[in-house]
Design a protein around this motif. Structure first.
Motif, short mmCIF file in Angstrom:
data_model
loop_
_atom_site.label_atom_id
_atom_site.label_comp_id
_atom_site.label_asym_id
_atom_site.label_seq_id
_atom_site.Cartn_x
_atom_site.Cartn_y
_atom_site.Cartn_z
N HIS A 54 -0.40 84.29 12.68
CA HIS A 54 0.60 85.36 12.66
C HIS A 54 0.22 86.45 11.65
CE1 HIS A 54 1.73 82.36 9.73
NE2 HIS A 54 2.50 83.23 9.10
N LYS A 55 -0.99 86.29 11.06
CA LYS A 55 -1.50 87.33 10.14
C LYS A 55 -2.83 87.90 10.65
CE LYS A 55 1.68 86.60 6.97
NZ LYS A 55 2.57 87.55 6.36
N ASP A 56 -3.20 87.59 11.88
CA ASP A 56 -4.48 88.06 12.42
C ASP A 56 -4.54 89.59 12.52
OD1 ASP A 56 -5.29 85.50 12.66
OD2 ASP A 56 -5.36 85.45 14.85
N GLU A 57 -5.76 90.09 12.61
CA GLU A 57 -5.93 91.54 12.70
C GLU A 57 -7.05 91.87 13.70
OE1 GLU A 57 -5.08 94.41 12.80
OE2 GLU A 57 -5.00 95.40 10.84
N MET A 58 -7.03 93.10 14.18
CA MET A 58 -8.05 93.57 15.12
C MET A 58 -8.55 94.92 14.58
SD MET A 58 -7.58 93.98 19.24
CE MET A 58 -6.03 94.81 19.19
#
Ligand code: ATP
Ligand code: MG
Length: 361
Positions: A256-260
């Motif tokens: 829930h803290k992933d980034e792109m």
């Protein structure tokens, strides 16, 4: 696939409406604040179960009314089906496919396949990481029921873990129970990371090609997935952050803290890109989604273009119009629809005024 018929009751400013749509292009034009986006939104909800703008159903029901209905008649490459959606001010919304009520909202994903292009797409590049995670989740849910299931389970476990963290502050003995939740969080989390990785690799390939075409081969777009955890470090990171999590009463690492990230010719598009480059990136992502849905689902999604053409320069307008050939498309536009209707001769044109929509040709 295509929508044959749309029925709407009491949805935003649309009181009552029954329309037949063209299998190709449908243009909805009218002044500001007349109901164009409302019409698109009604269709979008039938594909995803939620609005692309708000999480509150009550905002979607017409003022001073308690219920709203949307009914769609759809044909895809394999079958015909009907979607029936009912919203009530005091209840959860109900959805039925061919008159069979769905037990869970998630069962709706994968039936009516849609890709929406809206002015807010730019936020995909410029906005907060939450917007990018929402994009990944919404798109993956449309093409993968496994992803939807894992994501739901992940958030259930996350909620339980967070509740426990809050209880530990009062009762330290509960700390031993954390292991059970950590174990499950890791299990679902790792599967989600793998599915996101695969999805972004696919989108990166497709969007990269489209971006190269838009820029006549001058610019190279790279999309990178930055998971905040992976198979090797998830457990140790959770343990390392445990004390902090207990103090804060919430889980501070995980999917829930992933980034792109987006790069053009090697530079970070968010920090250094021009408005036009950022727009081209968002557009490429959306067009890539169309391709990916075709590949994975063997069906062509329906496109919803909410007032985006006027924001594109002539080349990019042409580019989009050429890409939407042979796909049912619903376009909204204010005032002048000349360019589009000239370019798209066989389109249906509808005039939108004060929640009423009339067919013009
Ligand atoms: P624009 O060109 O400015 O984007 P639009 O035609 O897309 O305009 P919509 O977003 O569809 O306009 O909104 C149409 C009207 O519906 C607006 O006046 C809006 O304030 C109104 N509206 C929004 N929610 C509701 C609601 N729950 N009940 C009744 N009217 C609503
Ligand atoms: Mg609008």
């Amino acid at each position: 696939m295509h929508i044959n018929n749309v029925l709407i009751y009491n949805f935003r400013n649309i009181e009552k409406l029954s329309l037949e749509l063209n299998n190709g292009i449908n243009i909805f034009y009218g002044n500001n604040a007349q109901g164009k986006t409302s019409f698109l939104e009604a269709i979008y909800i039938c594909g995803t179960g939620r609005s692309h703008r708000t999480n509150y159903d009550r905002e979607l029901i017409k003022f001073n009314e308690s219920d709203a209905h949307i009914k769609l008649d759809v044909s895809d490459e394999f079958s015909d089906f009907k979607i029936d959606l009912h919203m009530n001010i005091n209840k959860k919304k109900g959805i039925a496919i061919d008159s069979v009520p769905l037990k869970k909202l998630g069962e709706l994903f994968g039936h009516l396949l849609l890709v929406i292009f809206s002015p807010e797409d730019l936020e995909l590049v410029k906005g907060s990481p939450m917007i990018r995670r929402r994009y990944i989740d919404m798109e993956l849910c449309q093409i993968s029921s496994i992803y939807y299931y894992k994501l739901q389970q992940y958030y259930k476990v996350l909620k339980q873990r967070n509740n426990l963290l809050k209880s530990i502050v009062k009762n330290k003995d509960l700390i031993d129970s954390l292991d059970v939740w950590d174990y499950q969080l890791i299990e679902y989390g790792i599967d989600i990371v793998k599915l996101r990785m695969e999805f972004i690799e696919n989108i990166q390939l497709l969007a990269g090609n489209i971006y190269r075409d838009i820029t006549n081969g001058n610019e190279e777009l790279k999309i990178l997935y930055k998971p905040s955890v992976n198979e090797n470090n998830y457990e140790s990171k959770l343990l390392k952050n445990r004390d902090r999590d207990i103090i804060l009463g919430s889980t501070n690492i995980g999917i829930h803290k992933d980034e792109m990230m987006f790069y053009v010719n090697g530079f970070d598009l968010r920090s250094y890109g021009s408005q036009g480059q950022q727009r081209s990136c968002a557009l490429s992502m959306k067009l890539a989604e169309v391709e990916l849905i075709k590949q994975v689902k063997n069906r062509t999604p329906i496109l919803l273009l909410d007032d985006i053409l006027s924001e594109l320069d002539k080349n990019r307008q042409e580019f989009v119009l050429q890409k939407i050939d042979k796909i049912q498309t619903i376009i909204t536009t204010t005032g002048s629809y000349d360019i589009i209707s000239q370019r798209l001769k066989n389109s249906f044109v509808f005039y939108v005024e004060n929640g009423n929509i009339t067919f013009e040709n």
